[in-house]
Design an enzyme around this catalytic site. Structure first.
Site, PDB file in Angstrom:
ATOM      1  N   TYR A 145      -5.247  11.501 -21.838  1.00 48.31           N
ATOM      2  CA  TYR A 145      -5.043  12.434 -20.723  1.00 48.31           C
ATOM      3  C   TYR A 145      -4.074  13.544 -21.107  1.00 48.31           C
ATOM      4  O   TYR A 145      -3.048  13.290 -21.744  1.00 48.31           O
ATOM      5  CB  TYR A 145      -4.446  11.690 -19.520  1.00 48.31           C
ATOM      6  CG  TYR A 145      -5.414  10.772 -18.829  1.00 48.31           C
ATOM      7  CD1 TYR A 145      -6.579  11.263 -18.249  1.00 48.31           C
ATOM      8  CD2 TYR A 145      -5.152   9.413 -18.744  1.00 48.31           C
ATOM      9  CE1 TYR A 145      -7.458  10.408 -17.591  1.00 48.31           C
ATOM     10  CE2 TYR A 145      -6.016   8.551 -18.095  1.00 48.31           C
ATOM     11  CZ  TYR A 145      -7.178   9.064 -17.520  1.00 48.31           C
ATOM     12  OH  TYR A 145      -8.035   8.224 -16.881  1.00 48.31           O
ATOM     13  N   ARG A 156      24.974 -19.875 -13.110  1.00 47.46           N
ATOM     14  CA  ARG A 156      23.604 -19.450 -12.784  1.00 47.46           C
ATOM     15  C   ARG A 156      23.061 -18.634 -13.946  1.00 47.46           C
ATOM     16  O   ARG A 156      23.354 -17.458 -14.091  1.00 47.46           O
ATOM     17  CB  ARG A 156      23.587 -18.584 -11.509  1.00 47.46           C
ATOM     18  CG  ARG A 156      24.124 -19.283 -10.269  1.00 47.46           C
ATOM     19  CD  ARG A 156      23.951 -18.406  -9.025  1.00 47.46           C
ATOM     20  NE  ARG A 156      24.519 -17.077  -9.174  1.00 47.46           N
ATOM     21  CZ  ARG A 156      25.775 -16.747  -8.913  1.00 47.46           C
ATOM     22  NH1 ARG A 156      26.632 -17.667  -8.478  1.00 47.46           N
ATOM     23  NH2 ARG A 156      26.195 -15.508  -9.085  1.00 47.46           N
ATOM     24  N   HIS A 168      28.925 -13.058  -7.069  1.00 45.46           N
ATOM     25  CA  HIS A 168      28.133 -12.520  -8.184  1.00 45.46           C
ATOM     26  C   HIS A 168      28.886 -11.370  -8.844  1.00 45.46           C
ATOM     27  O   HIS A 168      29.446 -10.524  -8.164  1.00 45.46           O
ATOM     28  CB  HIS A 168      26.777 -12.044  -7.638  1.00 45.46           C
ATOM     29  CG  HIS A 168      25.790 -11.685  -8.696  1.00 45.46           C
ATOM     30  ND1 HIS A 168      25.499 -12.510  -9.760  1.00 45.46           N
ATOM     31  CD2 HIS A 168      25.004 -10.577  -8.864  1.00 45.46           C
ATOM     32  CE1 HIS A 168      24.570 -11.932 -10.522  1.00 45.46           C
ATOM     33  NE2 HIS A 168      24.262 -10.763 -10.009  1.00 45.46           N
ATOM     34  N   CYS A 191      -2.578   5.079 -20.809  1.00 44.87           N
ATOM     35  CA  CYS A 191      -3.376   5.129 -19.576  1.00 44.87           C
ATOM     36  C   CYS A 191      -3.138   3.852 -18.765  1.00 44.87           C
ATOM     37  O   CYS A 191      -2.373   2.985 -19.173  1.00 44.87           O
ATOM     38  CB  CYS A 191      -4.863   5.235 -19.895  1.00 44.87           C
ATOM     39  SG  CYS A 191      -5.289   6.458 -21.144  1.00 44.87           S
ATOM     40  N   ARG A 245      27.001  -5.987  -2.458  1.00 45.06           N
ATOM     41  CA  ARG A 245      25.587  -6.149  -2.123  1.00 45.06           C
ATOM     42  C   ARG A 245      25.448  -6.997  -0.864  1.00 45.06           C
ATOM     43  O   ARG A 245      25.232  -6.480   0.212  1.00 45.06           O
ATOM     44  CB  ARG A 245      24.868  -6.773  -3.327  1.00 45.06           C
ATOM     45  CG  ARG A 245      23.379  -6.733  -3.250  1.00 45.06           C
ATOM     46  CD  ARG A 245      22.722  -7.024  -4.597  1.00 45.06           C
ATOM     47  NE  ARG A 245      22.981  -8.366  -5.119  1.00 45.06           N
ATOM     48  CZ  ARG A 245      22.466  -8.805  -6.276  1.00 45.06           C
ATOM     49  NH1 ARG A 245      21.720  -8.021  -7.016  1.00 45.06           N
ATOM     50  NH2 ARG A 245      22.731 -10.028  -6.697  1.00 45.06           N
ATOM     51  N   LYS A 298      13.827 -16.530 -10.483  1.00 44.78           N
ATOM     52  CA  LYS A 298      13.247 -15.571  -9.527  1.00 44.78           C
ATOM     53  C   LYS A 298      12.249 -14.659 -10.241  1.00 44.78           C
ATOM     54  O   LYS A 298      12.223 -14.607 -11.475  1.00 44.78           O
ATOM     55  CB  LYS A 298      14.372 -14.747  -8.890  1.00 44.78           C
ATOM     56  CG  LYS A 298      15.224 -13.984  -9.900  1.00 44.78           C
ATOM     57  CD  LYS A 298      16.514 -13.453  -9.269  1.00 44.78           C
ATOM     58  CE  LYS A 298      17.328 -12.685 -10.310  1.00 44.78           C
ATOM     59  NZ  LYS A 298      18.668 -12.373  -9.843  1.00 44.78           N
ATOM     60  N   ASP A 320      -5.181   1.375 -18.295  1.00 46.85           N
ATOM     61  CA  ASP A 320      -5.761   0.160 -18.873  1.00 46.85           C
ATOM     62  C   ASP A 320      -5.923   0.189 -20.390  1.00 46.85           C
ATOM     63  O   ASP A 320      -6.432  -0.773 -20.958  1.00 46.85           O
ATOM     64  CB  ASP A 320      -7.144  -0.092 -18.259  1.00 46.85           C
ATOM     65  CG  ASP A 320      -7.173   0.227 -16.782  1.00 46.85           C
ATOM     66  OD1 ASP A 320      -6.409  -0.425 -16.046  1.00 46.85           O
ATOM     67  OD2 ASP A 320      -7.890   1.155 -16.382  1.00 46.85           O
TER      68      ASP A 320
HETATM   69  C1  LIG Z   1      19.603 -12.689 -10.868  1.00 52.97           C
HETATM   70  C2  LIG Z   1      20.853 -13.352 -10.524  1.00 52.97           C
HETATM   71  C3  LIG Z   1      21.496 -14.187 -11.462  1.00 52.97           C
HETATM   72  C4  LIG Z   1      21.065 -14.310 -12.906  1.00 52.97           C
HETATM   73  O1  LIG Z   1      21.574 -13.226 -13.668  1.00 52.97           O
HETATM   74  P1  LIG Z   1      21.296 -13.124 -15.240  1.00 52.97           P
HETATM   75  O2  LIG Z   1      22.011 -11.884 -15.645  1.00 52.97           O
HETATM   76  O3  LIG Z   1      19.816 -12.975 -15.385  1.00 52.97           O
HETATM   77  O4  LIG Z   1      21.786 -14.356 -15.855  1.00 52.97           O
HETATM   78  C5  LIG Z   1      22.587 -14.910 -11.024  1.00 52.97           C
HETATM   79  N1  LIG Z   1      23.042 -14.795  -9.749  1.00 52.97           N
HETATM   80  C6  LIG Z   1      22.472 -13.976  -8.849  1.00 52.97           C
HETATM   81  C7  LIG Z   1      23.034 -13.890  -7.474  1.00 52.97           C
HETATM   82  C8  LIG Z   1      21.368 -13.215  -9.197  1.00 52.97           C
HETATM   83  O5  LIG Z   1      20.820 -12.395  -8.300  1.00 52.97           O
END
Ligand SMILES: *Cc1c(COP(=O)(O)O)cnc(C)c1O
Length: 411
Positions: free
Chosen positions: A284, A239, A182, A332, A149, A48, A334
């Site tokens: 700045y 994951r 998660h 800054c 969540r 992602k 840039d």
């Molecule tokens: C982003 C995410 C992950 C990956 O987590 P990491 O800590 O980057 O390995 C796995 N599952 C879900 C649902 C996530 O949103």
């Protein structure tokens, strides 16, 4: 020959700032993560936010052929479409909520939505989209075991939801491919909480099987931290996100120093060097004023590129000729300035390392995160569109991604 010419042009063109992404490092990290997996556990590569800012397309293309990889996970349907458009074949799961406008195209491109809405209003539409496309929409059910969540609770209500989804599968246009949860605190040394979440999830998986007679093919819960620290949480797939890129989930899950290899480095070139005198200010707000003669170099990168402004006032530094050059005054949008008084002979046009190694010195995303009061995940994700990414494989520049999009070099 034309290819070499092209490469030189690219390296020339991206002198202002360039994020170099080493695809071999990513393959190395995936392999190291795989070595720790239990027999039969697959991996879902989380790419992602454009592969945590690294570039999801070349990473997906590079990992797509790996057998033990189930597929990819992204946060939005659009992130998935880009991958399909670039030839990615494996399953792609959208981890977040998908708004209904995307149903049809997701079905057509075999992109898996995550479902959890108790009223089940999406189910009929998803099944219809599957029917229209002539293939079942494969869904993953999200369970909330403590992240708070999204997801259904692992209780009677959750069970009723799974049952409702099952009703929609009977026509064959909806299919339950996966179920997942998660972890909120897998990156902490104390594993009490993650074990509690794991138990809630495995109990729920068992209940779905016992009470509803449903054996879901792909149950998954582990993120990078849990993959590294809690093998019991492997299940059917893990994951892995941050670890793919060679970054660490937290200070408390460092892994061995050499376990993961950071894939991204960030470099620039000095565009101006001058001497300033006592009383002269820099940037700045005039927050830095010289108390003696000093040499100052200007770097053409700023917070508009995602380089944190909070590194201002000497908090951050870059590497030049293997030495640390601290930031003077404010970063800054840039540009920013660094002190090179202690580094002899610095001239315009010299390379500068913002993330990466130079001689014995090294700046990691973790260090920059700490210095800027941010987070390594956030730091790489925030590298802007204006920063070109160049991708190397086997030491060869194979592709790049700039403001105009993604380009491969080998064809
Ligand atoms: C982003 C995410 C992950 C990956 O987590 P990491 O800590 O980057 O390995 C796995 N599952 C879900 C649902 C996530 O949103």
């Amino acid at each position: 020959m034309t290819m070499d010419r092209k490469k030189i042009d690219i390296e020339d063109k991206f002198q202002r700032v360039c994020a170099k992404v080493d695809l071999d490092a990513i393959l190395h990290n995936v392999e190291r993560m795989r070595e720790g997996l239990q027999e039969g556990t697959h991996m879902i590569a989380v790419i992602k936010t454009d592969g945590y800012g690294h570039g999801s397309i070349p990473i997906a293309n590079c990992l797509d052929p790996l057998d033990f990889l189930f597929g990819f996970a992204v946060a939005t349907p659009e992130e998935a479409y880009v991958l399909r458009a670039h030839g990615v074949k494996k399953p792609i799961l959208v981890l977040g909520y998908t708004f209904p406008y995307a149903n049809e195209r997701m079905a057509a491109e075999e992109i898996r939505p995550t479902i959890f809405n108790l009223d089940g209003s999406e189910l009929r539409e998803l099944a219809e989209a599957g029917k229209t496309q002539g293939k079942p929409v494969k869904v993953h059910i999200k369970v909330d075991t403590g992240m708070g969540r999204i997801g259904v609770m692992p209780d009677d209500e959750g069970l009723a939801f799974v049952q409702k989804v099952m009703e929609y599968t009977t026509d064959g246009w909806l299919e339950i491919e996966g179920m997942f949860t998660h972890f909120a605190r897998a990156d902490e040394r104390d594993q009490t909480n993650v074990r509690k979440q794991l138990a809630l999830f495995t109990d729920f998986v068992a209940r779905v099987k016992a009470d509803l007679g449903l054996d879901i093919p792909l149950c998954h819960c582990a993120n990078s931290a849990a993959t590294m620290e809690l093998p019991e949480a492997n299940m059917d797939a893990v994951r892995a996100g941050i670890s793919l890129y060679g970054l660490h989930p937290s200070e408390e899950v460092p892994g061995e120093e050499t376990y993961l290899r950071p894939a991204l480095s960030l470099s620039s070139h000095i565009v101006h060097v001058k001497t300033i005198h006592e009383g002269q200010s820099v940037s700045y707000g005039g927050t830095f004023t010289a108390v003696e003669d000093m040499r100052v170099a200007t770097i053409p990168v700023g917070y508009g590129d995602g380089y944190p402004r909070s590194l201002s006032g000497g908090k951050g530094y870059v590497l030049i000729r293997g030495h640390r050059a601290p930031i003077l005054g404010r970063v800054c949008m840039d540009q920013f300035m660094v002190d090179v008084s202690h580094i002899p002979g610095v001239t315009r046009g010299e390379p500068v390392t913002l993330i990466g190694e130079d001689g014995d010195e090294r700046i990691t995303a973790e260090m920059l995160g700490e210095l800027s009061g941010r987070f390594n995940y956030e730091l790489v994700c925030d590298l802007g569109k204006r920063v070109p990414r160049v991708f190397y494989r086997g030491g060869e520049l194979v592709a790049f991604q700039d403001i105009d999009g993604y380009h491969t070099i080998l064809d």
